[in-house]
Design a protein around this motif. Structure first.
Motif, PDB file in Angstrom:
ATOM      1  N   PRO A 164       1.277  10.601  -6.523  1.00  0.00           N
ATOM      2  CA  PRO A 164       2.200  11.052  -7.577  1.00  0.00           C
ATOM      3  C   PRO A 164       3.664  10.714  -7.314  1.00  0.00           C
ATOM      4  N   ASP A 165       4.112  10.840  -6.049  1.00  0.00           N
ATOM      5  CA  ASP A 165       5.525  10.570  -5.756  1.00  0.00           C
ATOM      6  C   ASP A 165       5.906   9.121  -6.050  1.00  0.00           C
ATOM      7  N   LEU A 166       4.945   8.223  -5.949  1.00  0.00           N
ATOM      8  CA  LEU A 166       5.224   6.825  -6.291  1.00  0.00           C
ATOM      9  C   LEU A 166       5.204   6.628  -7.803  1.00  0.00           C
ATOM     10  N   LEU A 167       4.235   7.225  -8.466  1.00  0.00           N
ATOM     11  CA  LEU A 167       4.077   7.043  -9.915  1.00  0.00           C
ATOM     12  C   LEU A 167       5.284   7.554 -10.693  1.00  0.00           C
ATOM     13  N   ARG A 168       5.928   8.617 -10.176  1.00  0.00           N
ATOM     14  CA  ARG A 168       7.048   9.174 -10.930  1.00  0.00           C
ATOM     15  C   ARG A 168       8.415   8.725 -10.403  1.00  0.00           C
ATOM     16  N   HIS A 169       8.446   7.881  -9.396  1.00  0.00           N
ATOM     17  CA  HIS A 169       9.732   7.402  -8.888  1.00  0.00           C
ATOM     18  C   HIS A 169      10.388   6.496  -9.929  1.00  0.00           C
ATOM     19  N   PRO A 170      11.710   6.625 -10.137  1.00  0.00           N
ATOM     20  CA  PRO A 170      12.384   5.820 -11.162  1.00  0.00           C
ATOM     21  C   PRO A 170      12.166   4.313 -11.025  1.00  0.00           C
ATOM     22  N   ARG A 171      11.991   3.841  -9.807  1.00  0.00           N
ATOM     23  CA  ARG A 171      11.799   2.404  -9.608  1.00  0.00           C
ATOM     24  C   ARG A 171      10.454   1.927 -10.173  1.00  0.00           C
ATOM     25  N   LEU A 172       9.459   2.812 -10.183  1.00  0.00           N
ATOM     26  CA  LEU A 172       8.103   2.401 -10.539  1.00  0.00           C
ATOM     27  C   LEU A 172       7.564   3.050 -11.805  1.00  0.00           C
ATOM     28  N   GLN A 190      -5.379   7.602  15.217  1.00  0.00           N
ATOM     29  CA  GLN A 190      -5.111   8.671  14.253  1.00  0.00           C
ATOM     30  C   GLN A 190      -5.614   8.327  12.860  1.00  0.00           C
ATOM     31  N   ASN A 191      -6.026   7.078  12.650  1.00  0.00           N
ATOM     32  CA  ASN A 191      -6.312   6.599  11.289  1.00  0.00           C
ATOM     33  C   ASN A 191      -5.177   7.027  10.371  1.00  0.00           C
ATOM     34  N   ILE A 192      -3.990   6.506  10.663  1.00  0.00           N
ATOM     35  CA  ILE A 192      -2.801   6.919   9.931  1.00  0.00           C
ATOM     36  C   ILE A 192      -2.981   6.679   8.434  1.00  0.00           C
ATOM     37  N   GLY A 193      -2.335   7.516   7.648  1.00  0.00           N
ATOM     38  CA  GLY A 193      -2.433   7.386   6.204  1.00  0.00           C
ATOM     39  C   GLY A 193      -1.234   8.002   5.533  1.00  0.00           C
ATOM     40  N   ALA A 194      -0.876   7.467   4.367  1.00  0.00           N
ATOM     41  CA  ALA A 194       0.239   8.007   3.593  1.00  0.00           C
ATOM     42  C   ALA A 194       0.263   7.345   2.226  1.00  0.00           C
ATOM     43  N   TYR A 195       0.705   8.109   1.232  1.00  0.00           N
ATOM     44  CA  TYR A 195       0.976   7.578  -0.102  1.00  0.00           C
ATOM     45  C   TYR A 195      -0.200   6.791  -0.676  1.00  0.00           C
ATOM     46  N   GLY A 196      -1.397   7.372  -0.506  1.00  0.00           N
ATOM     47  CA  GLY A 196      -2.573   6.832  -1.160  1.00  0.00           C
ATOM     48  C   GLY A 196      -3.340   5.785  -0.395  1.00  0.00           C
ATOM     49  N   LEU A 197      -2.982   5.545   0.873  1.00  0.00           N
ATOM     50  CA  LEU A 197      -3.655   4.504   1.651  1.00  0.00           C
ATOM     51  C   LEU A 197      -3.904   4.991   3.069  1.00  0.00           C
ATOM     52  N   LEU A 255      -1.122   2.656  -6.210  1.00  0.00           N
ATOM     53  CA  LEU A 255      -0.189   3.584  -6.859  1.00  0.00           C
ATOM     54  C   LEU A 255      -0.871   4.899  -7.208  1.00  0.00           C
ATOM     55  N   ARG A 256      -1.725   5.369  -6.316  1.00  0.00           N
ATOM     56  CA  ARG A 256      -2.455   6.605  -6.570  1.00  0.00           C
ATOM     57  C   ARG A 256      -1.605   7.845  -6.333  1.00  0.00           C
TER      58      ARG A 256
END
Length: 354
Positions: free
Chosen positions: A207-215, A136-143, A204-205
């Motif tokens: 958006p959901d990661l860039l705006r998460h409070p942890r990051l 499937q060439n899996i992918g998620a969250y910029g990778l 960190l490409r």
């Protein structure tokens, strides 16, 4: 057909048995495989080739997270149980990791993080087995897996031989690979090798990661792979239903690609259209946005429905069969095509029944 008496005396397979596959597909569809074997050791591969000659078809089942199964699967079904994760080599540029195809993908990601082999954290919590990841060439969250895969070892079932595929030979595309275009029942992935980059840098490409409070707002030099892993798991759990609680196959449709002219036309009518420019000049549209704007989020059709938090996810409301899932998918495709002139392509493999 082969003569059973002429089969090679190799590590034996158990005799094929009738097995319910309801617990082995994440949609939770009731399904029976009248002739099913489990492959637990690579030494069984020659015996599998000999056995497969006795059947008109062969279907390889991994974690069942990307399939729509019929009530009865024809031919021979092979469940993959090949285990093992090991560090093959540590170079100045990468950790080279080998994983058996039957390993849980998320379990593999966890093992690597705990061992300090960073680089897969963006792909955390993706259901299914490691052997299905290259298909499937899996992918998620910029990778995408293609960015980490070094090679695949596969078994050519009809020919009875091992074949090594480099990453280039896998011909990876968006949710695509050479394995998806082969004749059904030809390839069984045995193991894969991953090259996890050294030195590690966070991806960190998304958006959901860039705006998460942890990051959010942090210097990436201070962010760890474990923090990205934990963040991805949190985001996925907030958006996506747990298949153990509500049957689903994850994202049911690929994000469609359109040319620049079509994109401009859509954008003129819907200025809030969610889209992403591609290197080749085309645009990738967010299928979930299209489905949501057609009014499908949270709606049911018979015993199947669209998840109320993620329009890309079709769910089994209880007692659904392949017909229910496919009827819902077809209705969604028809509405998106009529409104936007965009054809949605399903991600899961639809297995024909007897």
């Amino acid at each position: 057909m082969s003569n059973p008496a002429s089969r090679p005396a190799v590590f034996p397979l158990e005799a094929p048995a009738s097995v319910s596959l309801q617990a082995f597909n994440t949609l939770g569809l009731a399904c029976v495989a009248p002739r099913c074997v489990r492959l637990d050791d690579p030494a069984q591969l020659p015996a599998l080739t000999a056995l497969a000659q006795d059947y008109p078809s062969c279907f390889v089942l991994g974690g069942g997270s990307n399939v729509v199964l019929p009530a009865t699967v024809p031919g021979l079904v092979v469940r993959v149980g090949l285990q093992g994760v090991r560090l093959v080599e540590e170079t100045a540029d990468a950790w080279i990791i080998e994983a058996g195809a039957g390993e849980s993908w998320h379990g593999l990601v966890q093992t690597c993080i705990e061992a300090g082999w960073d680089g897969l954290e963006n792909l955390a919590l993706i259901p299914g087995q490691a052997g299905a990841a290259p298909v499937q060439n899996i992918g998620a969250y910029g990778l995408e897996l293609a960015e980490r895969l070094l090679s695949v070892e596969a078994w050519d079932i009809p020919a009875g031989r091992r074949v090594a595929f480099s990453a280039q030979a896998c011909r990876f595309g968006y949710r695509d690979s050479v394995f998806k275009h082969a004749e059904p029942g030809r390839w069984l992935i045995v193991s894969l090798r991953l090259a996890l980059p050294r030195p590690w840098r966070p991806v960190l490409r998304y958006p959901d990661l860039l705006r998460h409070p942890r990051l959010a707002g942090r210097d990436e030099a201070g962010i760890t792979a474990r923090e990205i892993f934990d963040t991805v798991c949190e985001v996925r759990r907030a958006k996506l239903p747990d298949p153990a609680v509500l049957g689903n196959a994850g994202s049911f449709f690929k994000n469609p690609l359109v040319d620049a002219a079509h994109h401009a036309s859509l954008l003129a009518q819907w200025p809030d259209l969610v889209s992403y420019a591609q290197p080749d000049g085309r645009y990738k549209l967010a299928a979930g946005w299209l489905i949501d704007r057609c009014g499908w989020k949270g709606r049911d059709l018979g015993r199947a429905g669209v998840h109320d938090r993620q329009a890309l996810v079709l769910v089994n409301r209880g007692g659904a069969d392949a017909g229910d899932i496919l009827a819902l998918a077809a209705a969604i495709q028809q509405d998106v095509q009529a409104r936007y002139g965009v054809a949605l392509e399903p991600e899961p493999v639809v297995v024909a029944g007897e």
